[in-house]
Design a protein around this motif. Structure first.
Motif, short mmCIF file in Angstrom:
data_model
loop_
_atom_site.label_atom_id
_atom_site.label_comp_id
_atom_site.label_asym_id
_atom_site.label_seq_id
_atom_site.Cartn_x
_atom_site.Cartn_y
_atom_site.Cartn_z
N SER A 365 0.81 -1.22 0.00
CA SER A 365 0.00 0.00 0.00
C SER A 365 0.84 1.27 0.00
N PHE A 370 -3.63 -0.41 -2.90
CA PHE A 370 -3.89 -1.45 -1.90
C PHE A 370 -3.03 -2.67 -2.22
N GLU A 382 -11.55 -8.12 7.47
CA GLU A 382 -10.59 -7.04 7.20
C GLU A 382 -10.65 -6.61 5.74
N SER A 385 -13.68 -4.28 5.06
CA SER A 385 -13.62 -2.89 5.55
C SER A 385 -12.87 -1.96 4.60
N ASN A 386 -12.30 -2.53 3.52
CA ASN A 386 -11.55 -1.72 2.56
C ASN A 386 -12.38 -1.56 1.29
N GLN A 390 -13.67 -4.90 -0.70
CA GLN A 390 -14.90 -5.40 -0.08
C GLN A 390 -15.70 -6.32 -1.01
#
Length: 448
Positions: A365, A370, A382, A385-386, A390
């Motif tokens: 990142s 990412f 986890e 949440s991105n 997602q």
């Protein structure tokens, strides 16, 4: 020579022989510790200095070095030499090197990456995952079902550990969707295609000026073969048999999937056309609402068209059907000719652990938007949440693929089949019968 001297020499000779036997046993035990036996059992005790050659693909040395440094510190005597490979011709270079290593002194990398569809072609060159590092039951619990299906050989052994998970997604232009009244792509096929039609605009000559969805052709749809395969799988086609040497793409389910795919470019009001530029190019220009692509295509968009506001959504699903999504990812594996198979597998398992995956994601990142989406089931929340990952989190539990082996060869035939129908008006049934014969002839040679 007196009797006393003879006895002394005899004793000395006996002691030397015993020491030689003990040394031989120690060397044999050390060799066995560094190489798994037929049952996949091994020890990570290096028994001395070990150097592993690791061929990576997507991550530069500065991203991988901190993790390698940590493993080396925890395992004195182990040195890992990482070399990032270029993707161009990677498959052919890797295969050639592995083939040479079995017939000559030409060394192969100890650790390398294989695509999730390659196993039937590569299994003969690979060491299986030692059961004392991870058994099949634990593997199935830790990783998504697609990994178990993709990396389990016909002998029931595991041959790769995924460090990431990815697959086809819908990448969409937020501005075009917003103007049409959508916040994100609809999740069922009927509503999805309705939205695509609504967002497709034509000029005064009837040509498409803004496309709602890139689908239907091969030459200007980057992932056309993947999309077609996804449609076949979603439509319930059983593409390959248990031996991984015979495909069936002439079933009615497979034929109807191809017909549906090409219909988007051949109907009276198509969503896509052969005269349009490449789907990525049109997306960069802000003239394409939605396209099918794995999540890493986001990097191309960010680099080439930073002005485009885009999102990543999960794939549309058929109503009243089991959810099916299409996986496209890589796994790390070990060469059968490696002299340090146990240590190599231990290192791969180390990379796959949550702590290392988080650090890898964080390191990546720093140089792009990412990192590689986490491969462990326990880390799904986890991913969710991105905003970039997602959709992968939502689809990963129901992702599937098929063990092609000859990925490049088959995908090219799929693209040729699409082009023959769209541009030359050929019949889908006859085209699929023809390429099925070609594919099976090839798989009989490569997937053995």
């Amino acid at each position: 020579m007196d009797i006393k001297k003879k006895k002394t020499l005899l004793i000395a000779g006996s002691i030397f022989a015993v020491l030689l036997i003990i040394l031989t046993i120690i060397l044999l035990l050390t060799s066995n510790k560094n190489n798994p036996n037929d049952d996949g059992d091994s020890s990570t005790n290096t028994g001395g200095n070990v150097t592993l050659i690791y061929w990576g693909l997507w991550e530069p040395e500065e991203v991988m070095h901190p993790l390698i440094e940590k493993y080396e510190a925890e395992n004195p005597g182990v040195k890992i030499e990482y070399a990032q490979q270029t993707f161009k011709n990677y498959e052919s270079r890797l295969y050639t090197r592995l083939e040479q290593s079995t017939n000559s002194a030409e060394p192969a990398p100890d650790i390398f990456r294989i695509n999730n569809t390659w196993l039937p072609k590569y299994q003969k060159f690979l060491s299986s995952l030692p059961t004392n590092i991870m058994d099949n039951t634990t593997y199935a619990q830790e990783f998504y079902p697609t990994a178990t299906a993709d990396f389990t050989g016909i002998d029931g052994k595991i041959y790769a550990i995924p460090i990431e998970i990815d697959g086809l997604t819908i990448i969409y232009n937020k501005q075009i969707l917003s103007k049409a009244g959508y916040t994100q792509p609809p999740q069922d096929w009927d509503s999805f295609i309705e939205a695509a039609n609504k967002m497709t605009k034509r000029d005064s000559t009837g040509k498409i000026s803004i496309s709602g969805l890139a689908i239907g052709t091969a030459k200007n749809v980057t992932h056309s073969a993947d999309i077609l395969t996804f449609l076949m799988l979603q439509n319930g086609a059983q593409i390959i048999d248990s031996t991984k040497t015979q495909v069936n793409i002439t079933s009615q389910r497979a034929i109807s999937a191809l017909d549906k795919y090409t219909e988007f470019a051949t109907s009276t009001e198509p969503l896509w056309a052969t005269y349009l530029p490449q789907d990525l190019t049109l997306f960069y220009e802000g003239k394409l609402a939605m396209m099918f692509a794995p999540s890493w295509r986001a990097f191309d968009i960010i680099n080439s068209a930073p002005q485009i506001e885009f999102g990543i959504a999960s794939l549309p699903q058929l109503p009243n059907n089991q959810e099916i999504n299409y996986s496209m990812y890589w796994g790390d594996t070990v060469s059968k000719t490696s002299k340090n198979q146990a240590v190599a597998w231990d290192f791969i398992n180390f990379l796959s652990e949550p702590e290392q995956q988080r650090r890898l994601f964080s390191n990546s990142s720093q140089i792009r938007a990412f990192g590689e989406p986490y491969s462990r089931v326990s880390m799904n929340s986890e991913l969710a949440s991105n905003p970039y990952t997602q959709a992968i989190a939502k689809m990963a539990p129901t992702m599937t693929s098929w063990q092609i082996g000859e990925q490049g060869y088959i995908e090219e035939l799929f693209r040729e089949a699409i082009t023959s129908i769209v541009e030359d008006g050929k019949n889908s049934t006859s085209i699929l019968k023809s390429i099925q014969t070609d594919i099976n002839d090839q798989l009989a040679k490569s997937n053995r």
